[in-house]
Motif scaffolding. Structure first.
Motif, PDB file in Angstrom:
ATOM      1  N   LYS A  30      33.916  28.508  46.686  1.00 54.98           N
ATOM      2  CA  LYS A  30      34.076  29.691  45.846  1.00 54.98           C
ATOM      3  C   LYS A  30      33.932  31.011  46.606  1.00 54.98           C
ATOM      4  O   LYS A  30      34.133  32.071  46.010  1.00 54.98           O
TER       5      LYS A  30
ATOM      6  N   ASP B 254      34.688  34.672  45.094  1.00 57.83           N
ATOM      7  CA  ASP B 254      33.539  35.453  44.615  1.00 57.83           C
ATOM      8  C   ASP B 254      33.659  36.930  44.972  1.00 57.83           C
ATOM      9  O   ASP B 254      32.991  37.775  44.377  1.00 57.83           O
TER      10      ASP B 254
ATOM     11  N   SER C 246      35.188  38.428  41.883  1.00 59.32           N
ATOM     12  CA  SER C 246      34.579  37.894  40.674  1.00 59.32           C
ATOM     13  C   SER C 246      34.414  38.966  39.600  1.00 59.32           C
ATOM     14  O   SER C 246      34.222  40.150  39.893  1.00 59.32           O
TER      15      SER C 246
ATOM     16  N   GLU D 155      32.028  38.327  37.331  1.00 57.22           N
ATOM     17  CA  GLU D 155      30.709  37.951  36.821  1.00 57.22           C
ATOM     18  C   GLU D 155      29.634  38.938  37.253  1.00 57.22           C
ATOM     19  O   GLU D 155      29.793  39.680  38.223  1.00 57.22           O
TER      20      GLU D 155
END
Length: 522
Positions: free
Chosen positions: A164, A168, A171, A173
């Protein structure tokens, strides 16, 4: 024998939930070469205990973020554990949002007594009892020589999910519980990308977990990204977070001079100019250097078209704090009419666009269509045409780019403040970047690009935001005028429309300069 170091070594293990951090702790405990009495400070006590059938003790970690409000609690907790005499080694499993550098500072940096904090506690009758007790413990620790007398940093470990890693950097998130929706929850203020970069930049060892699931190209690129962010880190490929204790226990890898001097800063301060740093893993990093200021409007337009552009404003924070204090006083006095008047009189400062999932998703789409599509990291200082005294600080990670007040330019620092600049920094400024007319004003931005990164296109895009020759001549004519720095800033702002795109920058050094100008006028 008096020279034997009896301090307890500490290894900090960083990473995100689900990426193998707790598994790494379990492997370390199971594979320790010597029969060390080990204690683990973690927020996942039950999970670690269920994973490891050993004599290792697990203690609920307090104040794991390492920020000022929790550091005294963390300091107190580490001190108490060290003084039990029960342990030979200490492992700290950091939270997703914790900055390992701040945690290491708690352990490795000499403590100082903060008289201002003491005064604040005396003024605040509602100080939390736990904080008060922790504060008293810190004073006790100071009297005994500080935390560095009892413990020492040994290794900073970061676990990343190799599969990932590149994704990332794009991302949507947030670290913590999710999207930032609670102003009091500091852990939710950082994106996953920001936290990832902080964890990699400070690590002594970075473990690429799930390595067997990665293609050779993916492994090559992942290692290249780590090395561009942190040249000194050892990169190890593992599966199931199988970290061997002998690599991270009593490794002696932590070196404060290197660890607290990040790669981007080392590259920027390279006396040889720091040209391209393309590595064998197809990841390129370089320093963008120019000695012409940016036009504020064109720079802001470039940022907004390519990133989620946010700004840090001490002025806005101070104004909002003042409003909150006023309103609290009004509520206490039950003066509803006065509260309404305050609300009406508020002059709203420039609003900073919040970091939300929706905004980041939109920014990712824009970034992927721009020349910055493969940019992973940018950090450094920039020179804007509408500010004479102070430079800007820029930071980009993934789709988010922030700008804020940076350092005052060397030539504008009051004499009594220059001593605060390190000798190495002064030497670098004088020997490498100093210009007789503009001093140390310059563009100096460290940039890391991933696969398919086109350095030439990025440089051309940034160059397009610089002043043209005619604009630079206008800048010089204003710059040469004999006037105070604030009057000069006002005239420059009028000459270069678009300064309103950058919120007010407030800096202690600027205020000191203002005081000096007032004294000179008197």
């Amino acid at each position: 024998m008096s020279g034997i170091d009896k301090r307890i070594p500490i290894t900090i293990v960083s990473g995100f939930t689900g990426y193998g951090k707790s598994d790494a702790i379990a492997h370390i405990l199971k594979s320790k070469a010597a029969d060390l009495r080990t204690v683990v400070l973690t927020q996942n006590v039950d999970r670690i205990k269920n994973m490891v059938e050993s004599a290792a003790d697990c203690v609920q970690l307090k104040g794991n973020c390492g920020c000022c409000s929790f550091r005294s609690e963390l300091t107190s907790q580490i001190y108490d554990i060290a003084n039990t005499g029960k342990y030979d080694y200490m492992l700290i499993e950091s939270s997703d949002a914790a900055d390992p550098e701040e945690l290491a500072e708690t352990v490795a940096v000499e403590m100082e007594n903060d008289d201002q904090d003491d005064e604040a506690e005396e003024d605040d009758a509602e100080v939390d009892e736990c904080e008060r007790v922790a504060g008293e413990k810190v004073k006790q620790i100071l009297k005994e020589g500080g935390l560095v007398k009892f413990v020492k940093m040994d290794t900073a470990v970061t676990i990343v999910d190799g599969e990932k890693l590149l994704n990332d950097f794009h991302s949507t998130e947030f670290v913590g519980d999710g999207e930032k929706n609670d102003e009091d929850d500091e852990e939710e203020e950082s994106t996953l990308t920001d936290a990832l970069i902080a964890q990699i930049e400070f690590a002594d060892i970075v473990y690429l977990n799930n390595a067997s699931k990665m293609s050779e190209d993916a492994k090559m690129h992942a290692e290249g990204v780590v090395k561009s962010l942190n040249h000194r880190a050892t990169v190890v490929q593992v599966d199931n977070a199988a970290v061997d204790a002998k690599d991270v226990i009593h490794s002696g890898l932590f070196n404060p001079e290197q660890s607290f001097n990040p790669q981007w800063l080392q590259s920027v301060k390279n006396p040889n100019g720091g040209d391209s740093y393309t590595n064998k893993n197809d990841i390129e990093s370089f320093v963008y250097r120019r000695k012409v200021p940016f036009h504020p409007a064109r720079l802001a337009k470039l940022f907004k078209e390519s990133f989620h552009f946010i700004q840090q404003s001490d002025a806005q924070d101070a104004q909002e704090d003042e409003w909150e204090d006023q309103e609290e006083e009004v509520v206490e006095d039950k003066g509803k009419g006065k509260a309404a008047a305050i609300e009406e009189d508020k002059e709203e400062p420039a609003q900073m666009d919040e970091i939300t999932t929706e905004n980041i998703v939109d920014a990712i789409d824009r970034k992927q269509k721009s020349v910055f599509a493969s940019l992973l990291r940018a950090k450094g200082s920039f020179w804007i045409a509408s500010r004479a005294a102070v430079g800007g600080a820029i930071q980009a990670s993934g789709p988010v780019l922030s700008a804020a007040s940076g350092e005052m330019w060397y030539t504008k620092i009051p004499e009594d403040e220059i001593s605060q600049i390190s000798p190495d920094e002064q030497k670098y400024i004088k020997d490498v970047v100093f210009d007789e007319k503009f001093g140390d004003r310059r563009q100096e931005i460290y940039i890391v690009g991933g696969p398919n990164f086109n350095r030439n296109e990025v440089e051309q895009a940034l160059d397009s935001a610089l002043l043209t020759d005619d604009e630079f001549n206008t800048y010089k004519s204003i710059y040469d005028k004999q006037m105070g720095v604030f009057d000069k800033d006002e005239e420059l702002s009028k000459a270069f429309d678009g300064d309103s795109e950058f919120v007010q920058w407030v800096d202690d050094l600027i205020m000191a300069l203002l005081d000096q100008e007032e004294e000179d006028e008197q």
